[in-house]
Design an enzyme around this catalytic site. Structure first.
Site, PDB file in Angstrom:
ATOM      1  N   HIS A 258       0.709  -1.166  -0.133  1.00 25.70           N
ATOM      2  CA  HIS A 258       0.070   0.237  -0.052  1.00 25.70           C
ATOM      3  C   HIS A 258       0.968   1.103   0.032  1.00 25.70           C
ATOM      4  O   HIS A 258       1.932   1.310   0.930  1.00 25.70           O
ATOM      5  CB  HIS A 258      -0.894   0.038   1.031  1.00 25.70           C
ATOM      6  CG  HIS A 258      -1.705   1.292   1.407  1.00 25.70           C
ATOM      7  ND1 HIS A 258      -1.757   2.012   2.560  1.00 25.70           N
ATOM      8  CD2 HIS A 258      -2.498   1.959   0.520  1.00 25.70           C
ATOM      9  CE1 HIS A 258      -2.616   3.156   2.477  1.00 25.70           C
ATOM     10  NE2 HIS A 258      -2.789   3.147   1.293  1.00 25.70           N
ATOM     11  N   SER A 259       0.797   2.038  -0.987  1.00 25.17           N
ATOM     12  CA  SER A 259       1.394   3.459  -0.889  1.00 25.17           C
ATOM     13  C   SER A 259       2.776   3.164  -1.163  1.00 25.17           C
ATOM     14  O   SER A 259       3.246   2.585  -2.076  1.00 25.17           O
ATOM     15  CB  SER A 259       1.025   4.160   0.130  1.00 25.17           C
ATOM     16  OG  SER A 259       1.525   5.472  -0.044  1.00 25.17           O
TER      17      SER A 259
END
Length: 262
Positions: A90-91
């Protein structure tokens, strides 16, 4: 280093159908994915990366080099034993997962079976220039919280916790800013991207740019929400990821999979 230092193994398996390694977002530790294990095939082993300088590794220095971080995670996989490898992040964790996939291929001669990236623009798009790292701790945290959300209220209210969190954020931002994408042969594995329709940091064209790193047709999943959309859509994201990994295993990575957009 012992794998237990690098990974939170949510459901250790003696002979896993696949091993999913999950990389958390900037500033976060392994706890952000603690509740995800039950969303995947029960025969899978789900491992969450524990970045240096937090969780059970708070006695270690923070890592501001993304390639060093990803290589360390790959190093720690060997003692876990053989299993088909899937990666998700994520990210910042999405970029780290990609770098780990490239490193895994360099070492083993084969890509992972699947790569999933959430809320992260493709690696050829660099972070937009700003003066984030020049801000004092409180302002840095508040600017990022206003832009993306995700900072717990109890952290923002405690100066000591906030200072510690800001140090982690600075290291993670420096790691992202210091990474230079070197285009090479695309990964011959399925890549799926997950995005929030209101995420200012990973627009749909930037997510679509992940097509450049895979020889397979890219799959893209868009959800309502911003940068942390996956916390509101955990089940849907995990279900799509699990389906994609199982499909990759079923095809044996032979022949292109059909494109799917949702």
């Amino acid at each position: 280093m012992r794998p237990s230092r690098w990974f939170l193994r949510l459901n250790p398996q003696p002979d896993p159908l696949f091993r999913l390694v999950m990389f958390p977002n900037a500033g976060a530790g392994a706890g952000v994915f603690r509740s995800w294990s039950t969303a995947f095939d029960p025969r899978a082993e789900v491992c969450v990366v524990r970045p240096p300088g937090r969780d059970n590794r708070s006695d270690e220095p923070l890592c501001a080099d993304l390639e060093e971080f990803a290589a360390g995670a790959v190093d720690a996989l060997a003692p876990l034993g053989p299993a088909p490898l899937a990666l998700f992040g994520h990210s910042m964790g999405g970029l780290a997962a990609y770098v780990a996939a490239v490193e895994w291929r360099r070492r083993t001669g084969a890509p992972p079976v699947w790569l999933g990236v959430a809320a992260r623009r493709a690696p050829q798009f660099r972070r937009r220039p700003d003066a984030l790292l020049e801000l004092p701790d409180f302002e840095l945290a508040m600017v990022l919280n206003g832009r993306y959300g995700g900072i717990p209220a109890e952290v923002a209210a405690d100066p000591d916790l906030l200072a510690h969190y800001a140090r982690i954020l600075r290291a993670d931002i420096a790691a992202m800013d210091g990474y230079t994408h070197r285009p090479g042969d695309p990964l011959d594995c399925p890549v799926e991207v997950f995005g929030g329709r209101r995420d200012p940091d990973a627009t749909e064209p930037e997510l679509t740019g992940w097509q450049e790193v895979t020889s397979r047709p890219l799959r893209r999943h868009m959800f309502d929400g911003g940068h942390f959309f996956l916390h509101d859509h955990r089940e849907a994201v995990a279900t799509a990821a699990n389906r994609g990994i199982l499909a990759a295993l079923d095809t044996g990575l032979t022949g292109p999979a059909p494109a799917r957009w949702s």
